[in-house]
Design a protein around this motif. Structure first.
Motif: not given
Length: 253
Positions: A70-86
């Protein structure tokens, strides 16, 4: 942002290209991308990362890897991670992001639709554009698990079908000489694929190289006999006979 799995795994964000150096985290991302927008169970992810040698604290380690991803995929313009816990695992939601394999599939569908409609030039361009997304062996160093390995087999078959359709469209357009060297390279890559021998024989014949076309048939026969103990298929034999007798149906439309 675009995820690229048709070659070494990498993430492209505008002008920047990044990859993961930690192999287990890379396997995790590959598995989630292969099943993008689907829940992948923690059990399946553990098997994908460790196989039959999972440590006792594998699930806890998986949580750590997900956090690092999640840290690797974090981007400044995003508030949510693309990886969601199910409930049973995790899901990578693409949203507005692209996956290169999905783009490839879309171009193949576009090419097939154009070919069915008789727009051969448009079909040829779509197939060619789709094949440009392939940068090398798919996820070459990450194939130990069932998820990634299963995807690789499926993806390679999709690429093979696209190559064959691309050549068929090119030959229909009269690009025979252009495809001769291309087909020699494909045979070097996949020497047991009879479709490429057939297409190469046709391209050579229509380029005025009848003897070379017959030599390709003999090469195919020798390879198939040595590797598989088989004779060429009926289709390849018919083409060989047609070349021998200068059958008029071999001429380009």
């Amino acid at each position: 942002m675009r995820y690229e799995i048709l070659g070494p795994l990498r993430v492209v964000d505008r002008s920047s290209v990044t990859s993961i150096s930690a192999r287990k985290i890379e396997v995790l991302l590959a598995a989630l991308l292969v099943r993008a927008d689907e829940v992948v169970s923690s059990e399946d992810l553990v098997k994908e990362i460790w196989g039959t040698r999972a440590p006792r604290q594998a699930v806890a380690a998986l949580h750590v890897y997900v956090s690092q991803l999640r840290k690797f995929l974090r981007r400044p313009n995003r508030t949510e991670s693309p990886i969601v816990t199910a409930r049973s695992g995790y899901v990578l939601r693409l949203g507005d992001d692209e996956l290169d394999f999905h783009v490839f599939q879309g171009l193949v569908r576009q090419g097939r639709a154009a070919q069915r409609a008789g727009r051969t030039h448009e079909a040829c361009e779509a197939y060619e554009e789709g094949l440009e997304f392939w940068r090398g062996p798919v996820l070459e160093d990450l194939r130990d698990g069932a998820i990634v390995n299963g995807f690789v087999c499926w993806a390679e078959q999709a690429r093979l079908e696209c190559v064959e359709s691309f050549v068929e469209a090119g030959l229909e357009l009269g690009r025979h000489r252009e495809f001769v060297s291309y087909l020699y390279a494909r045979i070097e890559e996949l020497p047991l694929n009879e479709a490429f021998y057939r297409q190469l024989m046709l391209a050579l014949y229509r380029s005025g190289c009848r003897a070379d076309a017959l030599h390709v048939y003999q090469s195919a026969r020798a390879v198939l006999s040595e590797e598989l103990g088989l004779e060429p298929s009926a289709a390849l034999k018919r083409l060989h006979h047609a070349v021998l007798v200068d059958a008029p149906e071999l001429e380009a439309a």
